[in-house]
Design a protein around this motif. Structure first.
Motif: not given
Length: 274
Positions: A29-54
């Motif tokens: 999902h997303g229209t930013d051609e200069h970025a990548r997005l991940w759905r992450a989960r920590t070892s404790e179970g918390a969920r985060y959106a991780v984004k690398l923007s260029g």
């Protein structure tokens, strides 16, 4: 290749934010051609959106952090790095993280009446936040595109009303859909023209791309605005009036049992027509 990139990003997250990730799944999902997005989960179970923007700037992160600090509902605050920054610098790219607030996009529906009201409350609360010097330096001025948007909208309305090929089922369906909201669109257009002509006073924060693809739906009519839009928030002239911020539920979304927002003229509670 994808697995190698995921391992590298997980290592950066550990170094910059001090979090150990157990899973990291890329999201399309997303229209930013200069970025990548991940759905992450920590070892404790918390969920985060991780984004690398260029591309672009950090304006979106700056304003999102400010809105969350001001208690605006439906805003997920960015995580701070170990040294207190809003993002990690990875070869000129920004590595940022926010809590993963949900998977159901408003674009995929269904948007209920309660969701429309909550959406109006979130936008009104955003507009009511004071603009600091830091925000003013980070955000571009808005409003220059209003005349072209109004002209294009009226052009589309005229072409659909006087369509050349009424036998085309696709055009006929589009024309029928447009006709069903034509009155509301006209009301919005007139409001934009009136407000643009009365530009004065201090600026307010506006979302630069508030379409349904940037909105997540929660239960009981709750909404959460995605702060990962490609266009940054911008400074626009104010609308007269005042807003009361609704109370927040535990997940940061508007509490539907709380007080309603006294929406400003030009910002009706129902934002579906636009």
């Amino acid at each position: 290749m994808a697995r190698e990139v995921s391992r590298q990003v997980a290592g950066w997250v550990r170094a910059d934010f001090g979090l150990d990730l157990s899973t990291l799944d890329e999201v399309a999902h997303g229209t930013d051609e200069h970025a990548r997005l991940w759905r992450a989960r920590t070892s404790e179970g918390a969920r985060y959106a991780v984004k690398l923007s260029g591309g672009g700037t950090a304006a979106g992160l700056i304003v999102t952090a400010h809105l969350a600090a001001q208690g605006v509902p439906g805003i997920a605050a960015p995580l701070r790095t170990r040294d207190g920054r809003l993002y990690g610098d990875r070869g000129g790219r920004r590595l940022s993280m926010v809590p993963w607030v949900g998977d159901q996009r408003a674009l995929d529906g269904p948007m209920t009446e309660a969701h429309w009201h909550a959406y109006g409350e979130v936008l009104a609360a955003v507009h009511a936040v004071p603009v600091t010097d830091e925000l003013a330096r980070a955000l571009p001025a808005g409003g220059d595109a209003y005349p072209s948007i109004v002209a294009a909208t009226r052009d589309v309305a005229g072409r659909l009303r006087d369509r050349i090929d009424p036998g085309d089922p696709l055009v006929a369906g589009l024309a029928a859909t447009w006709a069903s909201v034509a009155d509301r669109v006209s009301t919005l257009i007139r409001g934009v023209e009136r407000l643009a002509a009365a530009r004065s006073g201090p600026a307010v924060v506006c979302h630069g791309d508030p379409h349904l693809g940037n909105l997540l739906l929660g239960p009981d009519g709750q909404v959460c605005r995605r702060s990962r839009a490609r266009r940054p928030q911008r400074l626009d002239p104010p609308r007269a009036g005042s807003c009361r911020q609704p109370r927040r539920s535990r997940d940061g979304c508007p509490d539907r049992t709380g007080p309603r927002v006294a929406c400003r003229p030009g910002h009706p509670r129902r934002h579906g027509a636009a």
